[in-house]
Enzyme design. Structure first.
Site, PDB file in Angstrom:
ATOM      1  NE  ARG A 100      -3.978   0.594   1.794  1.00  9.11           N
ATOM      2  CZ  ARG A 100      -5.040   0.557   2.412  1.00  9.11           C
ATOM      3  NH1 ARG A 100      -5.485   1.115   3.675  1.00  9.11           N
ATOM      4  NH2 ARG A 100      -6.019  -0.151   2.008  1.00  9.11           N
ATOM      5  CG  HIS A 127      -8.306  -0.060  -2.753  1.00  7.94           C
ATOM      6  ND1 HIS A 127      -7.413  -1.175  -2.684  1.00  7.94           N
ATOM      7  CD2 HIS A 127      -8.977   0.083  -1.596  1.00  7.94           C
ATOM      8  CE1 HIS A 127      -7.691  -1.351  -1.159  1.00  7.94           C
ATOM      9  NE2 HIS A 127      -8.224  -0.813  -0.751  1.00  7.94           N
ATOM     10  CD  GLN A 130     -13.151  -2.390  -1.121  1.00  4.04           C
ATOM     11  OE1 GLN A 130     -12.226  -2.259   0.119  1.00  4.04           O
ATOM     12  NE2 GLN A 130     -14.293  -2.986  -0.829  1.00  4.04           N
ATOM     13  CG  ASP A 222     -13.812   5.753  -0.440  1.00  2.00           C
ATOM     14  OD1 ASP A 222     -13.756   5.652   0.558  1.00  2.00           O
ATOM     15  OD2 ASP A 222     -12.923   5.804  -1.235  1.00  2.00           O
ATOM     16  CB  CYS A 263     -14.116   0.649   0.369  1.00  2.00           C
ATOM     17  SG  CYS A 263     -13.977   2.396   0.540  1.00  2.00           S
ATOM     18  NE  ARG A 291     -10.021  -5.730   0.196  1.00  2.55           N
ATOM     19  CZ  ARG A 291      -9.342  -4.787   0.611  1.00  2.55           C
ATOM     20  NH1 ARG A 291      -9.796  -3.679   1.202  1.00  2.55           N
ATOM     21  NH2 ARG A 291      -8.213  -5.037   0.376  1.00  2.55           N
TER      22      ARG A 291
HETATM   23  N1   CP Z   1     -11.335  -0.805   2.413  1.00  2.00           N
HETATM   24  C1   CP Z   1      -9.829  -0.821   2.923  1.00  2.00           C
HETATM   25  O1   CP Z   1      -9.148  -0.753   2.080  1.00  2.00           O
HETATM   26  O2   CP Z   1      -9.875  -0.775   4.320  1.00  2.00           O
HETATM   27  P1   CP Z   1      -8.525  -0.500   4.916  1.00  2.00           P
HETATM   28  O3   CP Z   1      -7.990   0.971   4.756  1.00  2.00           O
HETATM   29  O4   CP Z   1      -8.806  -0.741   6.478  1.00  2.00           O
HETATM   30  O5   CP Z   1      -7.686  -1.253   4.541  1.00  2.00           O
HETATM   31  N1  NVA Z   2     -10.357   6.415  -0.714  1.00  2.00           N
HETATM   32  C1  NVA Z   2      -9.899   5.875   0.365  1.00  2.00           C
HETATM   33  C2  NVA Z   2     -10.127   4.514   0.408  1.00  2.00           C
HETATM   34  C3  NVA Z   2      -9.649   3.840   1.576  1.00  2.00           C
HETATM   35  C4  NVA Z   2      -9.997   2.245   1.768  1.00  2.00           C
HETATM   36  C5  NVA Z   2      -8.486   6.425   0.709  1.00  2.00           C
HETATM   37  O1  NVA Z   2      -7.411   6.419  -0.296  1.00  2.00           O
HETATM   38  O2  NVA Z   2      -8.199   6.872   1.795  1.00  2.00           O
END
Ligand code: CP
Ligand code: NVA
Length: 305
Positions: A100, A127, A130, A222, A263, A291
């Site tokens: 990430r 993502h 997701q 989101d 998400c 997930r």
């Molecule tokens: N939806 C998602 O990616 O959640 P986290 O940021 O908790 O991993």
């Molecule tokens: N759009 C959000 C998604 C988190 C899972 C972010 O990037 O923070």
């Protein structure tokens, strides 16, 4: 399947559907407990995570593998070690890298220099992990319907880009409603229209949430303020609230059995009303559970178990 899982551009519809099929099987039956025996998977995180980190870790343990959690602040990366050196060295120690990262270019560089599979666990642009769970969830709840439609309301961000890609690729109708200035990237839009010609998906981009939710089986949102955008918070909330908030009133404009998706993490009272988030139409916890099943299936496909 390609060595890496970065976004859906180089994936085929059949490959995505195979992952979902395997994930559904894992959920229904059980995990093959020796599938990743002897395999070590590094998890690099430049940003916080609950679902992605824990679902990957649990999936890997359930498949018999091991994990090494590497917050980026504890790697030499944080002191300027080049990504390519990190990628080449880690490839000698581990069997796959889940990462990430803040910038999408980082994951691309990591993947280009790594000899083991690299999985995108969220970047500023995509993502895809997701989106796999999102598709699985939509298939679980709407699988007996001839066509499915999801309306995404809100920021045209990473989660939205991946949702648009997966829907256009496999043939789920998608309508995205975002405010001016926060729309989906033109490249993603063009790609979606072109993929949709092959898959038969109807793809629509609008600024009007009421248009987007017409006939929707799912309404998805989101956060308005993604990780790293905290300084834009005041400006964004003024742009998005109240028009782009998912309310009971908006839900009533979709199909009668419409389901609410997110998400997570979410901000009740910002992108969604509390009574929608926690109401009978909300399927967010099942979506979050998925997930883990989709991550397990993805690892199996990439590592050949
Ligand atoms: N939806 C998602 O990616 O959640 P986290 O940021 O908790 O991993
Ligand atoms: N759009 C959000 C998604 C988190 C899972 C972010 O990037 O923070």
């Amino acid at each position: 399947m390609e060595k890496n899982f970065i976004e859906f551009s180089n994936m085929k519809k059949e490959e995505v559907l195979e992952i979902i099929k395997l994930a559904l099987k894992f959920k229904r039956d059980s995990y093959p407990s020796n599938a990743l025996k002897g395999k070590i998977i590094a998890l690099i995180f430049e940003k916080p995570s609950t679902r992605t980190r824990v679902s990957f870790t649990s999936a890997i343990y359930k498949l018999g593998g091991e994990t090494i959690f590497l917050p980026s602040t504890e790697l030499q990366l944080s002191r300027g070690e080049p990504i390519k050196d990190t990628a080449r060295v880690l490839s000698r120690y581990v069997d796959a890298i889940v990462a990430r990262v803040v910038s999408h270019s980082t994951i691309v560089e990591l993947a280009n220099h790594s000899s083991v599979p690299v999985i995108n666990a969220l970047t500023d642009k995509h993502h895809p992990c997701q989106a796999l769970a999102d598709l699985m969830t939509m298939m679980e709840y709407g699988g007996d319907k001839e066509r499915l439609k999801v309306a995404y309301i809100g920021d045209g961000n990473n989660v939205c880009n991946s949702l648009v890609q997966i829907c256009a690729l496999v043939g789920v109708d998608i309508s995205v409603a975002s405010p001016r200035g926060y729309e989906v990237d033109e490249t993603i839009k063009a790609q979606a229209f072109s993929w949709a010609k092959l898959s038969g998906a109807k793809v629509e981009f609008t600024n009007d949430p009421e248009v987007a939710v017409r006939d929707a089986d799912f309404i998805y949102t989101d956060v308005f303020v993604s990780m790293g955008q905290e300084l834009e918070r005041e400006i964004k909330l003024k742009v998005f609230i109240p028009r782009y908030q998912v309310t009971e009133t908006l839900m009533r404009l979709a199909k009668p059995d419409v389901k609410f998706m997110h998400c997570m993490p979410m901000k009740r009272g910002e992108e969604v009303e509390e009574r929608v988030a926690d109401g009978p139409s909300s399927i967010i916890i099942n979506q979050a559970e998925n997930r883990m099943h989709t991550s397990a299936a993805l690892l199996c496909k990439l590592l050949g178990c």
